[in-house]
Design an enzyme around this catalytic site. Structure first.
Site, PDB file in Angstrom:
ATOM      1  N   GLY A 234      93.134  87.734  44.892  1.00 33.94           N
ATOM      2  CA  GLY A 234      93.380  86.290  45.052  1.00 33.94           C
ATOM      3  C   GLY A 234      92.126  85.517  44.687  1.00 33.94           C
TER       4      GLY A 234
ATOM      5  N   HIS B  86     115.377  56.512  39.173  1.00 35.91           N
ATOM      6  CA  HIS B  86     114.853  55.321  39.859  1.00 35.91           C
ATOM      7  C   HIS B  86     115.169  55.424  41.345  1.00 35.91           C
ATOM      8  CE1 HIS B  86     113.699  51.190  40.510  1.00 35.91           C
ATOM      9  NE2 HIS B  86     114.824  51.009  41.176  1.00 35.91           N
TER      10      HIS B  86
ATOM     11  N   GLU C  36      88.388  95.207  42.776  1.00 37.94           N
ATOM     12  CA  GLU C  36      88.030  93.935  43.428  1.00 37.94           C
ATOM     13  C   GLU C  36      87.024  94.210  44.549  1.00 37.94           C
ATOM     14  OE1 GLU C  36      88.541  90.493  43.197  1.00 37.94           O
ATOM     15  OE2 GLU C  36      87.274  90.560  44.968  1.00 37.94           O
TER      16      GLU C  36
ATOM     17  N   GLY D  83      76.946  65.465  42.900  1.00 35.92           N
ATOM     18  CA  GLY D  83      77.886  65.809  41.844  1.00 35.92           C
ATOM     19  C   GLY D  83      79.206  65.083  42.060  1.00 35.92           C
TER      20      GLY D  83
HETATM   21  P1  NAD Z   1      82.120  69.654  37.510  1.00 42.83           P
HETATM   22  O1  NAD Z   1      81.537  70.128  36.261  1.00 42.83           O
HETATM   23  O2  NAD Z   1      83.518  69.133  37.531  1.00 42.83           O
HETATM   24  O3  NAD Z   1      81.232  68.482  38.125  1.00 42.83           O
HETATM   25  C1  NAD Z   1      79.869  68.641  38.382  1.00 42.83           C
HETATM   26  C2  NAD Z   1      79.250  67.257  38.338  1.00 42.83           C
HETATM   27  O4  NAD Z   1      77.916  67.340  38.818  1.00 42.83           O
HETATM   28  C3  NAD Z   1      79.183  66.677  36.947  1.00 42.83           C
HETATM   29  O5  NAD Z   1      79.778  65.398  36.950  1.00 42.83           O
HETATM   30  C4  NAD Z   1      77.687  66.623  36.647  1.00 42.83           C
HETATM   31  O6  NAD Z   1      77.332  65.534  35.844  1.00 42.83           O
HETATM   32  C5  NAD Z   1      77.106  66.503  38.037  1.00 42.83           C
HETATM   33  N1  NAD Z   1      75.722  66.994  38.165  1.00 42.83           N
HETATM   34  C6  NAD Z   1      75.157  68.071  37.587  1.00 42.83           C
HETATM   35  N2  NAD Z   1      73.862  68.207  37.999  1.00 42.83           N
HETATM   36  C7  NAD Z   1      73.639  67.186  38.867  1.00 42.83           C
HETATM   37  C8  NAD Z   1      72.510  66.780  39.639  1.00 42.83           C
HETATM   38  N3  NAD Z   1      71.372  67.456  39.603  1.00 42.83           N
HETATM   39  N4  NAD Z   1      72.626  65.685  40.414  1.00 42.83           N
HETATM   40  C9  NAD Z   1      73.794  64.990  40.462  1.00 42.83           C
HETATM   41  N5  NAD Z   1      74.890  65.330  39.763  1.00 42.83           N
HETATM   42  C10 NAD Z   1      74.817  66.422  38.985  1.00 42.83           C
HETATM   43  O7  NAD Z   1      81.928  70.854  38.557  1.00 42.83           O
HETATM   44  P2  NAD Z   1      82.441  71.015  40.047  1.00 42.83           P
HETATM   45  O8  NAD Z   1      82.978  69.739  40.572  1.00 42.83           O
HETATM   46  O9  NAD Z   1      81.326  71.705  40.769  1.00 42.83           O
HETATM   47  O10 NAD Z   1      83.639  72.019  39.861  1.00 42.83           O
HETATM   48  C11 NAD Z   1      83.396  73.310  39.268  1.00 42.83           C
HETATM   49  C12 NAD Z   1      84.587  73.762  38.473  1.00 42.83           C
HETATM   50  O11 NAD Z   1      85.680  74.024  39.322  1.00 42.83           O
HETATM   51  C13 NAD Z   1      85.040  72.695  37.483  1.00 42.83           C
HETATM   52  O12 NAD Z   1      85.258  73.279  36.238  1.00 42.83           O
HETATM   53  C14 NAD Z   1      86.309  72.186  38.056  1.00 42.83           C
HETATM   54  O13 NAD Z   1      87.219  71.766  37.065  1.00 42.83           O
HETATM   55  C15 NAD Z   1      86.823  73.369  38.860  1.00 42.83           C
HETATM   56  N6  NAD Z   1      87.622  72.842  39.968  1.00 42.83           N
HETATM   57  C16 NAD Z   1      88.855  72.367  39.709  1.00 42.83           C
HETATM   58  C17 NAD Z   1      89.610  71.794  40.699  1.00 42.83           C
HETATM   59  C18 NAD Z   1      90.957  71.248  40.386  1.00 42.83           C
HETATM   60  O14 NAD Z   1      91.489  71.545  39.338  1.00 42.83           O
HETATM   61  N7  NAD Z   1      91.530  70.402  41.234  1.00 42.83           N
HETATM   62  C19 NAD Z   1      89.083  71.681  41.982  1.00 42.83           C
HETATM   63  C20 NAD Z   1      87.807  72.152  42.216  1.00 42.83           C
HETATM   64  C21 NAD Z   1      87.079  72.727  41.191  1.00 42.83           C
END
Ligand code: NAD
Length: 461
Positions: free
Chosen positions: A40, A438, A35, A176
């Site tokens: 983590g 409930h 790592e 995004g």
């Molecule tokens: P995401 O893929 O969920 O969302 C990225 C978004 O950005 C998409 O809706 C896309 O259409 C949009 N996008 C792309 N290019 C763009 C642009 N130029 N202008 C405007 N919008 C644009 O990715 P994320 O939110 O960055 O998350 C990354 C990864 O991390 C995901 O796979 C997510 O599932 C994971 N993650 C999960 C959790 C959770 O489970 N609670 C929390 C955080 C992140």
């Protein structure tokens, strides 16, 4: 150069890598875990855990702000970001200490440094030592992508820097509207920022069922979070005082901070993968369904494998690969049974197929939405939203439940029952007889299933 040998060498100590190390050690294998930073990985240090701590502080802020609605007199006088960051670090540090103890007690050889694949199932660390395994697992994780032409700086950040902000920005633009975007938008809005989300596609959380996106958009509108869908940024100009965003439709936005949350890319370049025969596709490691790469004895787990980039999927990959290397035959992981939770206010939780994919897959699908307005516990909590349950087959057919989608505060905690229902391909009539306590929010799932089984009790639409 010295070569150290063990049964298993794992490159990357994030969720996938460390879960693999623990399980392999439990199964009697000698394990080396390499790592570059801290065991983590992203989830514990820059992802799931710290963001959920911020979201919990945000929830406390909302509770304080709305306390009077529940008859409690509280004066909300502001957000102390230094104290929020300290609370967040306390949570992370405690878990990190626990994890280091687990790694030690499993007698895993933890090597600190940056590893490169050098062929022959061997990883070289910082050009000094080599670690050869009978098997190798690649678990290098992912990084926050940026938009070409958008330069990061003090006012244009990814989630890494957003987690360390020591002030609440007054005006934020989130680029995004995916999972990271809506979670941070939710935090900042609760902390008092004016938030605008700019999403390239035509809806928030576009990977979810369309009904979910509508529910979330409505809830965010009520929270005064502005959403600009089908919108892209052309240019981002930073100055010492602010950031100006020029959108492709010629409109401009002014902000104090811009969060770039446009997805995460696989960390697979510069570490010798392709040079030593690992086949990549758009940067992701190509594997078969047993997570074997194109090189015999080399496996890949977590975010570098195409599919959902979720910590719990990484854990499951790690455990799966360890068991397989130890000679067991673990069942292939079904990606569609991996639960997805977005911890915004309100939360989003889902498992299985959207209504659209269920219809495409099964020819027809039937969906029921149970509105949380009819659920006692949700009314006590004053949350709105709903639970949508989808089964395969048309109205007069019987078919298994193939998808569950939920929106509302705390619905993330309801995903367990939904997940088992989908994974066991239960019919609505199998689940309908189960009694739900409930008053719980869980009852709303029970009600939706009753309706799908043709025996609704309370109203549904
Ligand atoms: P995401 O893929 O969920 O969302 C990225 C978004 O950005 C998409 O809706 C896309 O259409 C949009 N996008 C792309 N290019 C763009 C642009 N130029 N202008 C405007 N919008 C644009 O990715 P994320 O939110 O960055 O998350 C990354 C990864 O991390 C995901 O796979 C997510 O599932 C994971 N993650 C999960 C959790 C959770 O489970 N609670 C929390 C955080 C992140």
């Amino acid at each position: 150069m010295a070569v150290h040998e063990s049964d298993l060498v794992i490159l990357g100590g994030g969720s996938g890598g460390y879960a693999c190390a623990l399980r392999a050690a439990q199964l009697g294998l000698s394990v080396t875990l390499i790592e570059a930073d801290k065991v983590g990985g992203t989830c514990l240090h820059r992802g799931c855990i710290p963001t959920k701590a911020l979201l919990h502080s945000a929830e406390v802020a909302d509770s304080a702000r709305t306390a009077a609605d529940f008859g409690i007199k509280v004066q909300m006088s502001g957000v102390d970001m230094a104290a929020v960051l300290e609370y967040k670090s306390r949570v992370v540090d405690r878990l990190y200490t626990g994890l280091q103890g687990l790694v030690r007690s499993h007698r895993i050889d933890l090597v600190s440094g940056t590893g490169h694949l050098v062929g022959n199932k061997t990883i070289e660390v910082d050009g000094q030592e080599r670690y050869a395994g009978r098997s190798v697992v690649l678990a290098t994780g992912s990084y926050a992508r940026t938009i070409p032409g958008v330069v990061l700086g003090p006012r244009v950040v990814t989630s890494d820097a957003a987690l360390e902000l020591d002030q609440v920005p007054s005006r934020v633009v989130v680029l995004g509207g995916g999972v990271i975007g809506v979670e941070f938008a939710s935090v900042w809005s609760s902390f008092g920022s004016e938030v605008t989300i700019v999403e390239a596609l035509d809806r928030l959380v576009p990977a979810e069922d369309e009904w979910v996106s509508k529910q979330l958009a409505r809830a965010f509108r009520k929270r005064n979070i502005t959403t600009r869908t089908a919108s892209r940024v052309r240019n981002v100009i930073q100055s010492d005082e602010s950031v100006t965003l020029e959108l492709e439709d010629d409109q401009t936005l002014e902000a104090d901070l811009v969060l770039v949350a446009v997805g995460r890319g696989p960390r697979t370049t510069g570490n010798g993968f392709e040079d030593h025969g690992i086949v990549l596709d758009r940067g992701f490691v190509v594997t078969d369904d047993r997570l074997r790469t194109s090189v015999d004895g080399v496996y890949a787990v977590g975010d570098i494998v195409p599919g959902l980039q979720l910590a719990h999927r990484g854990f499951q990959h790690g455990i799966f690969v360890a068991e397989q290397i130890a000679g067991q035959q673990p069942p292939v992981i079904n990606e569609e049974h991996v639960p997805r939770v977005t911890y915004s206010h309100p939360e989003v939780a889902s498992v299985g197929l959207s209504e659209k994919s269920a219809t495409e897959r099964h020819g027809a699908a039937t969906a029921v939405v149970y509105d949380l307005a009819g659920n006692g516990k949700s009314q006590i909590l004053q949350t709105s939203g709903g639970i949508k349950v989808i089964r395969a087959g048309g109205k007069d057919e019987d078919g298994p439940i193939v998808g569950v989608h939920m929106v509302g505060d705390r619905v993330g905690e309801l995903i367990g029952e939904a997940q088992m229902t989908v994974a066991w391909e239960a019919l609505p009539s199998d689940v309908a007889p189960f009694v739900h306590a409930h008053p719980t929010q869980n009852e709303a799932f029970g009600e939706a299933v009753l309706a799908l089984a043709g025996t609704p009790l309370h109203g549904h639409n």
